[in-house]
Design a protein around this motif. Sequence first.
Motif, PDB file in Angstrom:
ATOM      1  N   MET A   1       1.136  -1.225   0.196  1.00  0.00           N
ATOM      2  CA  MET A   1       0.347   0.435   0.012  1.00  0.00           C
ATOM      3  C   MET A   1       1.031   0.815   0.064  1.00  0.00           C
ATOM      4  O   MET A   1       2.037   1.481   0.269  1.00  0.00           O
ATOM      5  N   SER A   2       0.483   2.027  -0.542  1.00  0.00           N
ATOM      6  CA  SER A   2       1.674   3.603  -0.577  1.00  0.00           C
ATOM      7  C   SER A   2       0.509   4.575  -1.274  1.00  0.00           C
ATOM      8  O   SER A   2      -0.259   4.412  -2.003  1.00  0.00           O
ATOM      9  N   ARG A   3       1.527   5.864  -1.451  1.00  0.00           N
ATOM     10  CA  ARG A   3       0.236   6.934  -2.191  1.00  0.00           C
ATOM     11  C   ARG A   3       1.900   7.345  -3.384  1.00  0.00           C
ATOM     12  O   ARG A   3       2.590   6.892  -2.978  1.00  0.00           O
ATOM     13  N   TRP A   4       1.554   8.620  -4.097  1.00  0.00           N
ATOM     14  CA  TRP A   4       2.744   8.994  -4.697  1.00  0.00           C
ATOM     15  C   TRP A   4       3.014  10.520  -4.766  1.00  0.00           C
ATOM     16  O   TRP A   4       2.128  10.768  -3.876  1.00  0.00           O
ATOM     17  N   CYS A   5       3.883  10.996  -5.317  1.00  0.00           N
ATOM     18  CA  CYS A   5       4.356  11.810  -5.099  1.00  0.00           C
ATOM     19  C   CYS A   5       5.176  12.451  -6.915  1.00  0.00           C
ATOM     20  O   CYS A   5       5.602  11.234  -6.885  1.00  0.00           O
ATOM     21  N   ALA A   6       5.275  14.097  -6.352  1.00  0.00           N
ATOM     22  CA  ALA A   6       6.064  14.216  -8.041  1.00  0.00           C
ATOM     23  C   ALA A   6       6.696  15.255  -8.303  1.00  0.00           C
ATOM     24  O   ALA A   6       6.291  16.205  -6.910  1.00  0.00           O
ATOM     25  N   SER A   7       7.500  16.010  -8.881  1.00  0.00           N
ATOM     26  CA  SER A   7       7.895  16.856  -8.581  1.00  0.00           C
ATOM     27  C   SER A   7       8.464  17.470 -10.193  1.00  0.00           C
ATOM     28  O   SER A   7       8.716  16.698 -11.092  1.00  0.00           O
ATOM     29  N   LEU A   8       8.582  18.574 -10.654  1.00  0.00           N
ATOM     30  CA  LEU A   8       8.713  19.694 -12.017  1.00  0.00           C
ATOM     31  C   LEU A   8       9.742  20.112 -11.868  1.00  0.00           C
ATOM     32  O   LEU A   8       9.268  21.604 -11.109  1.00  0.00           O
ATOM     33  N   THR A   9      11.491  20.254 -11.796  1.00  0.00           N
ATOM     34  CA  THR A   9      11.820  21.642 -11.407  1.00  0.00           C
ATOM     35  C   THR A   9      13.078  21.474 -12.295  1.00  0.00           C
ATOM     36  O   THR A   9      13.642  20.600 -12.511  1.00  0.00           O
ATOM     37  N   ALA A  10      14.064  22.140 -12.690  1.00  0.00           N
ATOM     38  CA  ALA A  10      15.430  21.797 -13.282  1.00  0.00           C
ATOM     39  C   ALA A  10      16.785  21.835 -12.087  1.00  0.00           C
ATOM     40  O   ALA A  10      17.366  21.873 -12.583  1.00  0.00           O
ATOM     41  N   ASP A  11      15.398  22.284 -10.980  1.00  0.00           N
ATOM     42  CA  ASP A  11      16.383  22.661  -9.921  1.00  0.00           C
ATOM     43  C   ASP A  11      16.768  20.843  -8.743  1.00  0.00           C
ATOM     44  O   ASP A  11      15.592  20.797  -8.391  1.00  0.00           O
ATOM     45  N   ASP A  12      17.149  19.575  -9.650  1.00  0.00           N
ATOM     46  CA  ASP A  12      17.301  18.476  -8.779  1.00  0.00           C
ATOM     47  C   ASP A  12      16.061  17.855  -9.263  1.00  0.00           C
ATOM     48  O   ASP A  12      15.502  17.435  -7.584  1.00  0.00           O
ATOM     49  N   PRO A  13      15.259  17.446  -9.805  1.00  0.00           N
ATOM     50  CA  PRO A  13      13.739  16.880  -9.107  1.00  0.00           C
ATOM     51  C   PRO A  13      13.895  15.389  -8.403  1.00  0.00           C
ATOM     52  O   PRO A  13      12.892  15.399  -7.667  1.00  0.00           O
ATOM     53  N   VAL A  14      14.567  14.523  -8.571  1.00  0.00           N
ATOM     54  CA  VAL A  14      14.914  13.054  -7.804  1.00  0.00           C
ATOM     55  C   VAL A  14      14.647  14.136  -6.601  1.00  0.00           C
ATOM     56  O   VAL A  14      14.361  13.304  -5.319  1.00  0.00           O
ATOM     57  N   GLY A  15      15.779  14.705  -5.685  1.00  0.00           N
ATOM     58  CA  GLY A  15      16.175  15.740  -5.137  1.00  0.00           C
ATOM     59  C   GLY A  15      15.354  15.611  -4.080  1.00  0.00           C
ATOM     60  O   GLY A  15      14.857  15.281  -2.862  1.00  0.00           O
ATOM     61  N   GLN A  16      14.100  16.310  -4.970  1.00  0.00           N
ATOM     62  CA  GLN A  16      12.560  16.904  -4.918  1.00  0.00           C
ATOM     63  C   GLN A  16      11.842  15.999  -3.954  1.00  0.00           C
ATOM     64  O   GLN A  16      11.047  16.326  -2.965  1.00  0.00           O
ATOM     65  N   VAL A  17      11.547  14.474  -4.777  1.00  0.00           N
ATOM     66  CA  VAL A  17      10.460  13.904  -4.626  1.00  0.00           C
ATOM     67  C   VAL A  17      11.467  13.257  -3.196  1.00  0.00           C
ATOM     68  O   VAL A  17      10.521  12.343  -2.236  1.00  0.00           O
ATOM     69  N   ALA A  18      12.814  13.374  -3.095  1.00  0.00           N
ATOM     70  CA  ALA A  18      12.807  12.506  -2.160  1.00  0.00           C
ATOM     71  C   ALA A  18      13.314  13.013  -0.800  1.00  0.00           C
ATOM     72  O   ALA A  18      13.145  12.857   0.332  1.00  0.00           O
ATOM     73  N   ALA A  19      13.383  14.076  -0.789  1.00  0.00           N
ATOM     74  CA  ALA A  19      12.795  15.370   1.069  1.00  0.00           C
ATOM     75  C   ALA A  19      11.402  15.191   0.889  1.00  0.00           C
ATOM     76  O   ALA A  19      11.303  15.773   1.581  1.00  0.00           O
ATOM     77  N   MET A  20      10.431  14.941   0.161  1.00  0.00           N
ATOM     78  CA  MET A  20       8.930  14.067   0.111  1.00  0.00           C
ATOM     79  C   MET A  20       8.677  13.035   0.736  1.00  0.00           C
ATOM     80  O   MET A  20       7.643  12.349   0.800  1.00  0.00           O
ATOM     81  N   ASP A  21      10.071  12.859   1.217  1.00  0.00           N
ATOM     82  CA  ASP A  21       9.907  11.142   1.593  1.00  0.00           C
ATOM     83  C   ASP A  21       9.473  10.664   0.869  1.00  0.00           C
ATOM     84  O   ASP A  21       8.858   9.221   1.055  1.00  0.00           O
ATOM     85  N   GLY A  22       9.600  10.341  -0.696  1.00  0.00           N
ATOM     86  CA  GLY A  22       9.010   9.478  -1.748  1.00  0.00           C
ATOM     87  C   GLY A  22       9.959   9.167  -2.378  1.00  0.00           C
ATOM     88  O   GLY A  22      11.656   9.442  -1.874  1.00  0.00           O
ATOM     89  N   ARG A  23       9.796   7.506  -2.411  1.00  0.00           N
ATOM     90  CA  ARG A  23      11.674   6.418  -3.467  1.00  0.00           C
ATOM     91  C   ARG A  23      10.924   6.793  -4.177  1.00  0.00           C
ATOM     92  O   ARG A  23       9.999   6.348  -5.179  1.00  0.00           O
ATOM     93  N   PRO A  24      12.281   7.694  -5.085  1.00  0.00           N
ATOM     94  CA  PRO A  24      11.940   7.877  -6.734  1.00  0.00           C
ATOM     95  C   PRO A  24      11.682   6.520  -7.219  1.00  0.00           C
ATOM     96  O   PRO A  24      12.810   5.741  -6.955  1.00  0.00           O
ATOM     97  N   VAL A  25      11.259   6.589  -8.455  1.00  0.00           N
ATOM     98  CA  VAL A  25      11.223   5.373  -9.918  1.00  0.00           C
ATOM     99  C   VAL A  25      11.587   5.768 -10.656  1.00  0.00           C
ATOM    100  O   VAL A  25      11.454   7.261 -11.443  1.00  0.00           O
ATOM    101  N   ARG A  26      11.667   5.310 -12.156  1.00  0.00           N
ATOM    102  CA  ARG A  26      12.908   5.795 -12.825  1.00  0.00           C
ATOM    103  C   ARG A  26      11.771   6.707 -13.749  1.00  0.00           C
ATOM    104  O   ARG A  26      10.143   5.928 -14.650  1.00  0.00           O
ATOM    105  N   THR A  27      11.740   7.292 -14.555  1.00  0.00           N
ATOM    106  CA  THR A  27      11.936   7.877 -15.738  1.00  0.00           C
ATOM    107  C   THR A  27      12.537   8.605 -16.484  1.00  0.00           C
ATOM    108  O   THR A  27      13.925   8.563 -16.001  1.00  0.00           O
ATOM    109  N   ARG A  28      11.819   9.630 -17.583  1.00  0.00           N
ATOM    110  CA  ARG A  28      13.013   9.251 -18.624  1.00  0.00           C
ATOM    111  C   ARG A  28      13.914  10.594 -17.825  1.00  0.00           C
ATOM    112  O   ARG A  28      13.452  11.714 -17.155  1.00  0.00           O
ATOM    113  N   GLU A  29      14.759  11.605 -18.611  1.00  0.00           N
ATOM    114  CA  GLU A  29      15.626  12.201 -17.713  1.00  0.00           C
ATOM    115  C   GLU A  29      14.675  13.627 -18.181  1.00  0.00           C
ATOM    116  O   GLU A  29      14.801  13.534 -19.285  1.00  0.00           O
ATOM    117  N   GLY A  30      15.729  14.856 -17.497  1.00  0.00           N
ATOM    118  CA  GLY A  30      14.684  16.000 -17.503  1.00  0.00           C
ATOM    119  C   GLY A  30      14.380  16.434 -16.236  1.00  0.00           C
ATOM    120  O   GLY A  30      14.747  16.523 -14.782  1.00  0.00           O
TER     121      GLY A  30
END
Length: 579
Positions: free
Chosen positions: A1-30
């Motif tokens: 069971m889980s929920r999701w989060c997402a980010s859209l930014t030029a400044d480390d989007p993966v880090g922004q997801v991690a900052a929300m306690d999210g476990r980043p999952v693979r997406t295309r780079e950008g």
Amino acid sequence: MSRWCASLTADDPVGQVAAMDGRPVRTREGRHALGLLDGPGAATGPYRVGDVYAIGEVTLHNAPELRSRLGADGAPGDCSDGELLLRAYVRFGAAGLAAADGMFALAIAERDELVLVRDHMGARTLFHALAGTGEGAAWAASTSLRALQRWPALDTGLHLPAVRSFLTFAYLPGRETLLRGIHEVLPGRCVRLKPDGTSVEETYWEPAEVADERPAAEHARELRELLESATARRLPPAEPVGVLLSGGVDSSLVTALAAKLHDQAVRSYSISFGDDAPNELAYSGLVATHCHTEHQVLTVPGAAVAARLPETVALLDSPVGDPLTVPNLMLAEAVAADGMSVVLNGEGGDPVFGGPKNLPMLIHELHRDEAGVDSRARAYVDSYRKCHGDLPVLLTPGVLAELVDAPPVTDLLTPYLAQGQMTSLLNQLLHTNLRTKGAHHILTKVERITASQGLEGRAPLFDRAVVDHAFRVPPRLKLAGTSEKWILKEAVRDLLPATIVDRPKSGMRVPVQQWLDGPLRELGHDLLLGGSARARGLFRQDTIRSWLRREGTLLPRQGGKLWLVLTLELWLRSFEVGA
């Protein structure tokens, strides 16, 4: 069971997801990043169709129809509901979303945009927030309000206009949340978040009034077919199903349809507040016997409500001032303990087919002196009979001063009560009920509470096709004189005893004042008169003390008003929201 989060930014989007306690999952780079969060929910992903990625909480009730529309090459037979919905979007755009029927909140990484999609009725919630502007803009989105609250880039805090809205309606009826800078996606909407900090909202579905003057019998027959289809599509294959049964016509017809259509056991569940409290157990028992369900009555003592209220309020992304929240949670626990994964409910009959809230509004319309939609909206607010009229003596002078320039709460209603898609006043009221209380109180409360127990709460009466048909039925067949939901009752008359179909709606009478005078007395005093509430400075202490002592006019609504204030205080403490 889980929920999701997402980010859209030029400044480390993966880090922004991690900052929300999210476990980043693979997406295309950008600029995009998608992540999964721990917590009760149905999130899966990522899904990929070409260069488009998505993550979501998706349950589709018409997956076979969508597969057929996409064709054999467009939808592999083993693809998940989330991937199927993404494929419909990639192929057909907004029309693909409109063709779906189900419960979903989806984030789509498409080109340089983050696209957010919420289901037609609002069964699943979805929030977004913006930090920065222009080239430094950063977007975050999640199905969890707590995740966005944790986002370090966002400077948030208590949003006072939302406090006023909650005290007026007992829920938050629009885009606003209690956290400044965080907004909710409306149901039936597709919101495009752009890298420059702007956004575009597109409506992919909204109920529309259609003139259909066929005879009542034809409307009833078509509605019956739609109700059967809606219920059948929500039944879990090869396993028992639970049904929450109050004894009213809405939950009774869902119980009867489930018993008729399901090839597995149907178990019904009702609530009792003890022998001293008024109840509808005779009606729910009659329906259970009539439908041959395995029936269970759950007794909810006031002490259990007092003990479990804080944890129940903490489950909700936005507070709901409904005293049935703890009983709802205990019912969900009972259903889950019996090993089921799906529980049906009868929610939706009132906001879709014309329940008891509409008759007073129609009477007001006949006698009002002031023309215009603003007068109608004020009457609608007054009909709630919550704390709106008490705000001048309930809120502190400092809070009232800050609210002077805030838009009036009636602005949340006027888009639905004005002449537009709906020309009939009754349909305008139903549209308002559907898009406010239906989406922001009923469905969201059910979803969060059932998800906490690993269940899916499903509501056949909120089915998209059922709702579309409801707005084709002439108003005189929904509210026939003083007979409420007339066409709905006619559609299921053969399924249920006449005692159930024809009895007036009474609603579940919850002994709120008894709880506040008894097991909740100490909690209420400690919370509402304690240091945390005083430091926050929202409420006048003299008014709270007067209400707690039951001074002044001792109306039954006084307990309901205290319940709202108590629920709000518990929610603010759970989310650690200060002034």
